[in-house]
Scaffold this motif. Structure first.
Motif, PDB file in Angstrom:
ATOM      1  N   GLN A 261       0.849  -1.195   0.000  1.00 43.88           N
ATOM      2  CA  GLN A 261       0.000   0.000   0.000  1.00 43.88           C
ATOM      3  C   GLN A 261       0.886   1.247   0.000  1.00 43.88           C
ATOM      4  O   GLN A 261       1.783   1.388   0.822  1.00 43.88           O
ATOM      5  CB  GLN A 261      -0.914  -0.008   1.221  1.00 43.88           C
ATOM      6  CG  GLN A 261      -1.927  -1.145   1.224  1.00 43.88           C
ATOM      7  CD  GLN A 261      -2.763  -1.187   2.491  1.00 43.88           C
ATOM      8  OE1 GLN A 261      -2.628  -0.335   3.371  1.00 43.88           O
ATOM      9  NE2 GLN A 261      -3.636  -2.183   2.609  1.00 43.88           N
ATOM     10  N   GLY A 262       0.608   2.155  -0.938  1.00 44.62           N
ATOM     11  CA  GLY A 262       1.404   3.377  -1.043  1.00 44.62           C
ATOM     12  C   GLY A 262       2.846   3.122  -1.429  1.00 44.62           C
ATOM     13  O   GLY A 262       3.756   3.846  -1.006  1.00 44.62           O
ATOM     14  N   ALA A 263       3.064   2.098  -2.253  1.00 42.37           N
ATOM     15  CA  ALA A 263       4.420   1.648  -2.577  1.00 42.37           C
ATOM     16  C   ALA A 263       5.260   2.743  -3.223  1.00 42.37           C
ATOM     17  O   ALA A 263       4.751   3.562  -3.997  1.00 42.37           O
ATOM     18  CB  ALA A 263       4.346   0.456  -3.523  1.00 42.37           C
ATOM     19  N   PRO A 264       6.559   2.762  -2.917  1.00 44.09           N
ATOM     20  CA  PRO A 264       7.451   3.691  -3.620  1.00 44.09           C
ATOM     21  C   PRO A 264       7.617   3.255  -5.069  1.00 44.09           C
ATOM     22  O   PRO A 264       7.373   2.094  -5.413  1.00 44.09           O
ATOM     23  CB  PRO A 264       8.770   3.557  -2.846  1.00 44.09           C
ATOM     24  CG  PRO A 264       8.717   2.204  -2.231  1.00 44.09           C
ATOM     25  CD  PRO A 264       7.265   1.944  -1.928  1.00 44.09           C
ATOM     26  N   MET A 265       8.040   4.181  -5.908  1.00 45.67           N
ATOM     27  CA  MET A 265       8.268   3.906  -7.317  1.00 45.67           C
ATOM     28  C   MET A 265       9.732   4.177  -7.651  1.00 45.67           C
ATOM     29  O   MET A 265      10.370   5.047  -7.039  1.00 45.67           O
ATOM     30  CB  MET A 265       7.371   4.793  -8.193  1.00 45.67           C
ATOM     31  CG  MET A 265       5.895   4.763  -7.835  1.00 45.67           C
ATOM     32  SD  MET A 265       5.080   3.201  -8.271  1.00 45.67           S
ATOM     33  CE  MET A 265       4.933   3.403 -10.047  1.00 45.67           C
ATOM     34  N   VAL A 266      10.259   3.434  -8.598  1.00 47.54           N
ATOM     35  CA  VAL A 266      11.628   3.673  -9.070  1.00 47.54           C
ATOM     36  C   VAL A 266      11.604   3.863 -10.580  1.00 47.54           C
ATOM     37  O   VAL A 266      10.853   3.191 -11.294  1.00 47.54           O
ATOM     38  CB  VAL A 266      12.584   2.532  -8.690  1.00 47.54           C
ATOM     39  CG1 VAL A 266      12.908   2.559  -7.212  1.00 47.54           C
ATOM     40  CG2 VAL A 266      12.021   1.180  -9.082  1.00 47.54           C
ATOM     41  N   ASP A 267      12.421   4.778 -11.053  1.00 48.26           N
ATOM     42  CA  ASP A 267      12.467   5.102 -12.472  1.00 48.26           C
ATOM     43  C   ASP A 267      13.336   4.115 -13.240  1.00 48.26           C
ATOM     44  O   ASP A 267      14.430   3.752 -12.795  1.00 48.26           O
ATOM     45  CB  ASP A 267      13.039   6.509 -12.696  1.00 48.26           C
ATOM     46  CG  ASP A 267      12.115   7.603 -12.185  1.00 48.26           C
ATOM     47  OD1 ASP A 267      10.924   7.307 -11.936  1.00 48.26           O
ATOM     48  OD2 ASP A 267      12.577   8.749 -12.052  1.00 48.26           O
ATOM     49  N   LEU A 268      12.848   3.686 -14.377  1.00 49.50           N
ATOM     50  CA  LEU A 268      13.675   3.005 -15.365  1.00 49.50           C
ATOM     51  C   LEU A 268      13.900   3.986 -16.498  1.00 49.50           C
ATOM     52  O   LEU A 268      12.936   4.546 -17.041  1.00 49.50           O
ATOM     53  CB  LEU A 268      12.985   1.744 -15.893  1.00 49.50           C
ATOM     54  CG  LEU A 268      13.732   1.031 -17.030  1.00 49.50           C
ATOM     55  CD1 LEU A 268      15.049   0.453 -16.542  1.00 49.50           C
ATOM     56  CD2 LEU A 268      12.864  -0.060 -17.654  1.00 49.50           C
TER      57      LEU A 268
END
Length: 301
Positions: A261-268
């Motif tokens: 829930q509310g997970a962080p995101m990482v850029d590719l």
């Protein structure tokens, strides 16, 4: 000042020891290495190293000089690689790098775009950690890479491909595996398998910000240097690790993932050296939207 002075200086700075740098990195005698560093300090007119409680340490002047020395050596390597490529103009070539695991999604789309050029182009594929890919781009050893937006990579340009959510990975028999989604507070008392701040700095930073945002203080019980090690530690310790979505491509049946829930995101991102004039690189960059469309269509995104 000669290139060997820069190489010797960087080796000592990275090893933190004259003896280790001499024996393992430079294969030279320690007295000779000490003399070369002394000559370099005399030429610069500043002291680069001091002896501290943990061995050889950089002075403030040494820390500044280290950044510039590394860039200078990388530029020399890039120039040499460009010269070697110029000597073989009869066949075009391109080297494409992938953050390990992402080639499963992106390589088929890239090869499909390059299909018409396969007869006249030598294509080399490399699968590595993101920092190594960035270093390869800077050195001119890699033309195009699918990686994280690495900082301190002089001369590189990055274009966002997509953002991937971070998931919770755990053994299939873990008590939290029965849940459809993991709450941040569920992680507080679990054995946590963290990721390396050197090999996966972008991911680690995103996770630490996520913990801080939810008031969590979670210290890794174990630290994984790569994805394979993370999977092994999850299986052997019964712990939980937070990894990007693409890690699902490489999981054994004994490890599962759950959304957070509310997970962080990482850029590719796709990265390249702005000084690289390769026609094949320009061709692939012009087809970037088509590559993204093929991948999103195949994955139903």
């Amino acid at each position: 000042m000669e290139l060997r002075h820069l190489r010797y200086f960087v080796a000592v700075a990275e090893e933190g020891s004259f003896s280790v740098a001499a024996e393992k990195r430079l294969h030279t005698a320690q007295p000779s290495l000490s003399r070369q560093i002394h000559d370099l300090e005399l030429e610069l007119g500043v002291q680069l190293f001091v002896r501290g409680p943990r061995g050889i340490e950089l002075t403030p002047s040494g820390r500044v000089f280290l950044d510039h020395a590394r860039v200078a050596l990388l530029q020399v390597e890039a120039a040499a690689e460009a010269a070697r490529r110029a000597a073989q103009p009869e066949k075009s070539a391109i080297t494409i790098g992938f953050l390990t695991g992402y080639e499963m999604d992106w390589l088929p789309a890239v090869m499909n775009i390059l299909r018409s050029k396969l007869q006249s182009t030598e294509i080399t594929i490399r699968s590595e950690d993101s920092p190594d890919l960035a270093a390869g781009l800077v050195r001119g050893m890699i033309d195009l890479a699918f990686l994280r937006p690495e900082k301190h990579a002089a001369g590189l340009q990055f274009k966002l491909l997509r953002q991937d959510p971070v998931l919770a990975f755990m053994p299939s028999d873990h008590p939290l595996a029965a849940r459809s989604a993991i709450r941040p507070q569920d992680l507080a008392n679990e054995v946590y398998v963290g990721v390396s701040p050197v090999r996966a700095l972008v991911l680690r930073t995103a996770i630490e910000r996520f913990f801080k945002r939810h008031g969590l203080t979670i210290k890794p019980a174990h630290q994984a240097e790569n994805l394979a090690m993370a999977v092994s530690l999850i299986a052997s310790t019964g712990g939980i690790s937070l990894l990007p979505l693409y890690a699902q491509n490489l999981l054994p049946k004994t490890i599962i993932s759950r959304p957070i829930q509310g997970a962080p995101m990482v850029d590719l991102v796709i990265g390249y050296n702005e000084a690289n004039g390769s026609p094949m690189l320009k061709f692939l960059l012009s087809k970037l939207d088509e590559i993204k469309f093929q991948v999103s269509s195949r994955n139903g995104r």
